[in-house]
Design a protein around this motif. Structure first.
Motif, mmCIF file in Angstrom:
data_model
loop_
_atom_site.group_PDB
_atom_site.id
_atom_site.type_symbol
_atom_site.label_atom_id
_atom_site.label_comp_id
_atom_site.label_asym_id
_atom_site.label_seq_id
_atom_site.Cartn_x
_atom_site.Cartn_y
_atom_site.Cartn_z
ATOM 1 N N PRO A 677 26.485 37.756 42.624
ATOM 2 C CA PRO A 677 26.830 39.467 42.530
ATOM 3 C C PRO A 677 28.017 39.117 43.756
ATOM 4 O O PRO A 677 28.345 39.783 44.773
ATOM 5 N N SER A 678 28.975 38.803 43.200
ATOM 6 C CA SER A 678 30.713 39.064 43.550
ATOM 7 C C SER A 678 31.730 38.925 43.013
ATOM 8 O O SER A 678 33.119 38.840 43.638
ATOM 9 N N ALA A 679 31.401 39.240 41.681
ATOM 10 C CA ALA A 679 32.995 39.544 40.965
ATOM 11 C C ALA A 679 32.890 40.615 40.272
ATOM 12 O O ALA A 679 33.802 40.913 39.636
ATOM 13 N N GLY A 680 32.135 41.810 41.071
ATOM 14 C CA GLY A 680 32.499 43.512 40.738
ATOM 15 C C GLY A 680 33.886 43.736 41.266
ATOM 16 O O GLY A 680 34.604 44.071 39.450
ATOM 17 N N ILE A 681 34.903 43.016 42.077
ATOM 18 C CA ILE A 681 35.716 44.091 42.364
ATOM 19 C C ILE A 681 36.620 43.162 41.335
ATOM 20 O O ILE A 681 38.191 43.736 41.332
ATOM 21 N N THR A 682 36.775 41.715 41.142
ATOM 22 C CA THR A 682 37.679 40.729 40.631
ATOM 23 C C THR A 682 37.660 41.857 38.975
ATOM 24 O O THR A 682 38.934 41.592 38.612
ATOM 25 N N MET A 683 36.547 41.840 38.708
ATOM 26 C CA MET A 683 36.527 42.195 36.692
ATOM 27 C C MET A 683 36.871 44.070 37.134
ATOM 28 O O MET A 683 37.868 44.533 36.536
ATOM 29 N N ALA A 684 37.020 44.830 38.035
ATOM 30 C CA ALA A 684 37.649 46.248 38.183
ATOM 31 C C ALA A 684 38.730 46.150 37.732
ATOM 32 O O ALA A 684 39.555 46.967 37.558
ATOM 33 N N THR A 685 39.618 45.214 39.481
ATOM 34 C CA THR A 685 41.248 45.086 39.528
ATOM 35 C C THR A 685 41.468 44.862 38.366
ATOM 36 O O THR A 685 42.697 45.343 37.216
ATOM 37 N N ALA A 686 40.893 43.447 37.340
ATOM 38 C CA ALA A 686 41.509 42.914 36.216
ATOM 39 C C ALA A 686 41.858 43.957 35.185
ATOM 40 O O ALA A 686 42.345 43.987 33.861
ATOM 41 N N LEU A 687 40.540 45.214 34.798
ATOM 42 C CA LEU A 687 40.061 46.278 34.247
ATOM 43 C C LEU A 687 41.591 47.049 34.268
ATOM 44 O O LEU A 687 42.694 47.690 33.133
ATOM 45 N N VAL A 688 42.178 47.344 35.514
ATOM 46 C CA VAL A 688 42.729 48.384 36.239
ATOM 47 C C VAL A 688 44.212 47.389 35.238
ATOM 48 O O VAL A 688 44.832 48.775 34.862
ATOM 49 N N SER A 689 44.345 46.278 35.634
ATOM 50 C CA SER A 689 45.682 46.299 35.416
ATOM 51 C C SER A 689 45.679 46.156 33.825
ATOM 52 O O SER A 689 47.341 46.429 33.482
ATOM 53 N N ALA A 690 44.312 45.635 32.807
ATOM 54 C CA ALA A 690 45.382 45.448 31.730
ATOM 55 C C ALA A 690 44.953 47.183 31.226
ATOM 56 O O ALA A 690 46.193 47.317 30.123
ATOM 57 N N LEU A 691 44.603 48.198 31.644
ATOM 58 C CA LEU A 691 44.667 48.810 31.580
ATOM 59 C C LEU A 691 46.268 50.402 31.577
ATOM 60 O O LEU A 691 46.639 50.975 31.210
ATOM 61 N N THR A 692 46.132 49.883 32.807
ATOM 62 C CA THR A 692 47.745 50.748 32.624
ATOM 63 C C THR A 692 48.895 49.719 32.876
ATOM 64 O O THR A 692 50.306 50.019 33.037
ATOM 65 N N GLY A 693 49.014 48.267 32.680
ATOM 66 C CA GLY A 693 49.658 47.153 32.733
ATOM 67 C C GLY A 693 50.238 46.943 33.938
ATOM 68 O O GLY A 693 51.913 46.467 33.600
ATOM 69 N N VAL A 694 50.262 46.808 35.114
ATOM 70 C CA VAL A 694 50.700 46.348 36.169
ATOM 71 C C VAL A 694 50.154 45.782 36.271
ATOM 72 O O VAL A 694 48.934 44.691 36.596
ATOM 73 N N PRO A 695 50.776 44.606 36.325
ATOM 74 C CA PRO A 695 50.732 42.819 36.934
ATOM 75 C C PRO A 695 50.139 42.748 38.425
ATOM 76 O O PRO A 695 49.982 43.961 39.369
ATOM 77 N N VAL A 696 48.956 41.983 37.985
ATOM 78 C CA VAL A 696 48.649 41.877 39.769
ATOM 79 C C VAL A 696 48.703 40.233 40.429
ATOM 80 O O VAL A 696 49.523 39.766 39.923
ATOM 81 N N SER A 697 49.324 40.775 42.282
ATOM 82 C CA SER A 697 49.965 40.014 42.995
ATOM 83 C C SER A 697 49.184 38.392 42.518
ATOM 84 O O SER A 697 47.955 38.202 43.077
ATOM 85 N N ARG A 698 50.209 37.052 42.083
ATOM 86 C CA ARG A 698 49.168 35.933 42.150
ATOM 87 C C ARG A 698 49.336 35.511 43.131
ATOM 88 O O ARG A 698 48.221 34.697 43.359
ATOM 89 N N GLU A 699 49.579 36.466 44.590
ATOM 90 C CA GLU A 699 48.669 35.487 45.290
ATOM 91 C C GLU A 699 47.855 35.788 45.903
ATOM 92 O O GLU A 699 47.725 34.612 47.031
ATOM 93 N N VAL A 700 46.830 36.458 45.760
ATOM 94 C CA VAL A 700 45.901 37.917 46.004
ATOM 95 C C VAL A 700 44.559 36.829 45.187
ATOM 96 O O VAL A 700 44.095 36.734 43.854
ATOM 97 N N GLY A 701 43.763 36.699 46.147
ATOM 98 C CA GLY A 701 42.148 36.485 45.506
ATOM 99 C C GLY A 701 41.559 37.535 46.169
ATOM 100 O O GLY A 701 41.224 37.598 47.129
ATOM 101 N N MET A 702 40.163 37.491 45.599
ATOM 102 C CA MET A 702 39.139 38.446 46.028
ATOM 103 C C MET A 702 37.865 38.240 45.778
ATOM 104 O O MET A 702 37.406 37.212 44.851
ATOM 105 N N THR A 703 36.885 38.745 46.190
ATOM 106 C CA THR A 703 35.570 38.580 46.584
ATOM 107 C C THR A 703 34.872 39.357 46.947
ATOM 108 O O THR A 703 35.037 39.840 47.511
ATOM 109 N N GLY A 704 33.848 39.989 45.956
ATOM 110 C CA GLY A 704 32.733 41.066 46.785
ATOM 111 C C GLY A 704 32.298 41.884 44.883
ATOM 112 O O GLY A 704 33.063 42.149 44.422
#
Length: 776
Positions: A677-704
């Motif tokens: 139970p720690s991949a929720g925000i990671t999947m949400a961020t990846a979905l938003v990035s793919a749907l908006t076309g905005v890249p994600v910072s490569r230096e950022v890691g996340m858990t939650g």
């Protein structure tokens, strides 16, 4: 006397315990007054007297009703007065007679009798009966030692059947009533048949007597032989100075009992058992059972204890010598020592070390015993499913023995050892009982001072024992058992800790065992780090220890072969020794990516990075999840998808995207199962990035974890995840705000290189992670 006279008057002499048949000649001692006068009357007349037996022997002066009515008329042959006043007479039985009437009873008995004539006709049937009676009488004489063999010769010459029956009956040791029955049987044929029945019965009785006698004789001979041999053995042992048999054995046990000085109730119990042992034959199996039980009672430590070493500095030094890290567990042991020093008596704590395999749970328990200066006992509970393993067997069973707890205490030899119950989470239960339930009494500080083992039967005090249990997981331990233990979690070693353990503990130990000094083998730190990262993947250090063994073996072979005198292991030469790397660890992306986010995962092998990729293609709104995801991660993806649909306008996403596009979420390395139970925000961020076309910072890691309203929930394993992020080259970690308290556990060197951003809502995550939002 004329035999033609049918009736006449005659004196009567009652006999006691004696019966006279016609034709018999024997001596009688007459002492009673009435009997003497009857005898004198007979001598005055014609020397004839009636001899009839009284029914009861003990009656001194019988009445007429107590005298048999059929007796024998006898002729007095001789009379002699003895000095004591008794008269001895010699009489000869003449004929059977019946008492018809008593004419006088006062001075002596005088009776009216009628003679009973016998048939003397010798028919073939009677002759056959005579022969059969003679044959049986001969067998009887052979079996009986009471009749001399010459008696048969004198009897076999008799030709009259009635006289034969009477003479044989007179020689048999029968009851008076049986002899009287023969006397009263007038028909010769009936008399012979009755005698034949008596002979058969007596012969069977004699046969049984002979068999019983032989059996008793054999037993007696055996007993006498054993007694004789035992006496000989005693004499030999005495000459040799040895103790004597069972008596010596009991004496030796009493001496041991006095030496160990157990409590009074145990002394009483052992004394009772020793008394039983003394009465038990040496060859009896019961004796061995009693002896074994006594041995256990004496061998158990009832009062013996070791003095605790309460020097906190020494204990800390010992614990640090044996283990790197494990701060919480070490701190708990030192706290126990401090309290023990203040109160001088503290019930042993029940500590449960929980953690993955190979982190040093068992060896830590051994170090605790060394630090306390106590004996150490280890019992493995893995696979135990029988309650008797804990509580012991009843002594009624063959091969009964105490349970593992009492066996361990006996091995320790003291009442206060450090007792390790290994693998407590791997017990099972079946029809033989639940060992977990049996452990409740052992591991309850309020009950274990009177622990009852089925074999020992006497309560044993376990309150001074320091119990330490180990487990890989808590969820398999029964709840009531878990409630009695104090949990100390050992989550596993970080990469930095593994490197330190390798340098300070594992490598020096293996070099010593393989005969390699520092002048012969040197392993560079970079090479050790590569071993930790690419050749092992575990929470503990067992495989790391095996890698050190392999390096030392290879180096030893190289040196012995004469190729080199000194081996230096570098990052470049490592592959020659250990082969190609077995594992890869996640690294940060080389550049910012659209639809790809670096998540942080916590596995039993420690922390790792996990890239989550999202691809959006034209379609009908189908959501595909791949990468061998568990149910929890699938639910996290569904929750993230639903949240984005609900916030599509605020996120500048087409509200109808779920009808026009197919979305594919993929977690690489699909063969490895992933869940948690720690991949929720990671999947949400990846979905938003793919749907908006905005890249994600490569230096950022996340858990939650994420809720449908966008709230960020706490997670576990932040320390391991932060180390994985640091190793992968990340600079920023997005984490739930509720996990801020866990930052203190992260090593300072890692904390200084990372930026931790606590968040409570997904909007905060997107502001940090998405490049467009971050630049705005």
């Amino acid at each position: 006397m004329g035999t033609t006279e049918k009736e006449r008057q005659i004196p009567l002499l009652p006999l006691r315990g004696l019966l006279v048949f016609p034709g018999m000649v024997l001596h009688l001692d007459v002492g009673r007054a009435k009997s003497v006068k009857a005898l004198e009357k007979a001598m005055v007349d014609d020397n004839l007297i009636l001899l009839s037996t009284q029914e009861e022997v003990h009656i001194e002066e019988p009445e007429k009703e107590q005298i048999f009515i059929i007796g024998t008329v006898a002729k007095v042959k001789q009379m002699l007065k003895l000095p004591n006043g008794t008269i001895r007479v010699l009489v000869e039985g003449v004929n059977r007679a019946r008492i018809e009437d008593y004419l006088q009873e006062d001075e002596y008995f005088e009776v009216q009798i009628s003679f009973l004539d016998e048939e003397q006709q010798l028919t073939p049937e009677i002759e056959a009966l005579m022969r059969t009676v003679l044959a049986n009488f001969e067998q009887y004489i052979n079996l009986s030692k009471k009749i001399i063999p010459e008696t048969f010769a004198s009897v076999s010459d008799i030709t009259e059947p009635g006289r034969l029956a009477d003479i044989i009956t007179s020689h048999l040791p029968l009851k008076i009533r049986d002899k009287q029955d023969i006397l009263e049987t007038i028909p010769v044929k009936d008399r012979l048949e009755k005698l034949l029945g008596i002979l058969n019965n007596e012969r069977e009785v004699l046969e049984l007597e002979r068999k019983i006698g032989q059996r008793v004789k054999k037993q007696m001979e055996k007993t006498q032989k054993e007694y004789y041999l035992r006496e000989q053995m005693k004499a030999i042992q005495k000459e040799l100075g040895d103790k004597e048999g069972r008596a010596g054995e009991v004496e030796e046990l009493r001496r041991k009992l006095a030496e160990v000085n157990p409590p009074d109730n145990i002394v009483e119990k052992v004394e009772r058992e020793l008394e039983r042992l003394e009465k038990t034959p040496p060859t009896s199996a019961e004796g061995n059972v009693i002896r074994t039980y006594i041995d256990w009672l004496i061998a158990l430590p009832w009062t013996q204890r070791t003095e605790d070493n309460l020097d906190l500095n020494n204990a800390e030094k010992v614990l640090d010598e044996d283990h790197f890290g494990l701060e919480k567990a070490k701190e708990r042991v030192l706290e126990y020592l401090a309290v023990q020093k203040l109160v001088n008596k503290l019930k042993g704590p029940i500590l449960c070390l929980v953690g993955p395999p190979g982190v040093g749970k068992t060896s830590l328990a051994r170090s605790v015993a060394r630090a306390l200066n106590r004996e150490f006992v280890r019992v493995s509970l893995g696979g135990v499913r029988d309650e008797a393993e804990i509580r012991g067997h009843r002594r009624t069973y063959v091969g009964a023995m105490p349970g593992r707890i009492i066996q361990g205490i006996k091995t320790a030899g003291t009442v206060n050892p450090v007792f390790l119950l290994d693998e407590i989470d791997k017990m099972s239960m079946d029809f033989r009982g639940d060992p977990g339930a049996a452990l409740l009494e052992v591991l309850d500080p309020n009950q274990n001072d009177t622990f009852s083992d089925h074999y020992i039967e006497e309560p044993y005090d376990l309150s001074s024992v320091m119990f330490i249990t180990t487990a890989n997981a808590v969820h398999t331990i029964p709840r009531p058992l878990l409630d009695r233990m104090e949990m100390l979690y050992i989550p596993g070693y970080t990469e930095i800790e593994k490197l330190k353990i390798c340098q300070d503990y594992l490598l020096p130990k293996q070099m010593k065992e393989h005969g390699l000094g520092r002048d012969r083998l040197q392993v560079q730190e970079e090479a050790l780090l590569k071993v930790v990262r690419q050749y092992t993947r575990e929470a503990g250090v067992r495989n790391l220890n095996r890698m050190m063994e392999t390096i030392c073996r290879k180096a030893a072979r190289t040196i012995v072969a004469g190729t080199k005198k000194r081996v230096v292991v570098t990052v470049k030469t490592l592959e020659d020794m250990l082969g190609k790397p077995k594992f890869r660890y996640g690294m940060a992306e080389a550049e910012d990516q659209v639809g790809a986010v670096t998540g942080l995962a916590w596995t039993e092998a420690g922390g790792d990075t996990l890239t989550i990729e999202v691809s959006v293609v034209p379609g009908k709104g189908k959501l595909t999840l791949t990468g061998k995801l568990g149910d929890v991660m699938k639910e996290s993806a569904q929750a993230a998808f639903s949240y984005i649909r609900s916030r599509s306008k605020e996120l500048d996403i087409d509200p109808d995207f779920h009808e026009k596009s197919d979305i594919h979420i993929h977690v690489p390395e699909g063969a490895i199962p992933k869940d948690g139970p720690s991949a929720g925000i990671t999947m949400a961020t990846a979905l938003v990035s793919a749907l908006t076309g905005v890249p994600v910072s490569r230096e950022v890691g996340m858990t939650g974890e994420i809720t449908l309203r966008g709230r960020v929930l706490p997670i576990g394993g932040l320390k391991e995840k932060a180390l994985a992020a640091h190793r992968a080259g990340l600079r920023t970690i997005i984490m739930p705000k509720e996990n801020e308290k866990d930052i203190e556990e992260i090593p300072e060197s890692v904390r200084n290189d990372l930026k931790f951003i606590p968040v409570e809502h997904l909007d905060q995550v997107l502001r940090v992670a998405l490049m467009k939002v971050a630049r705005a």
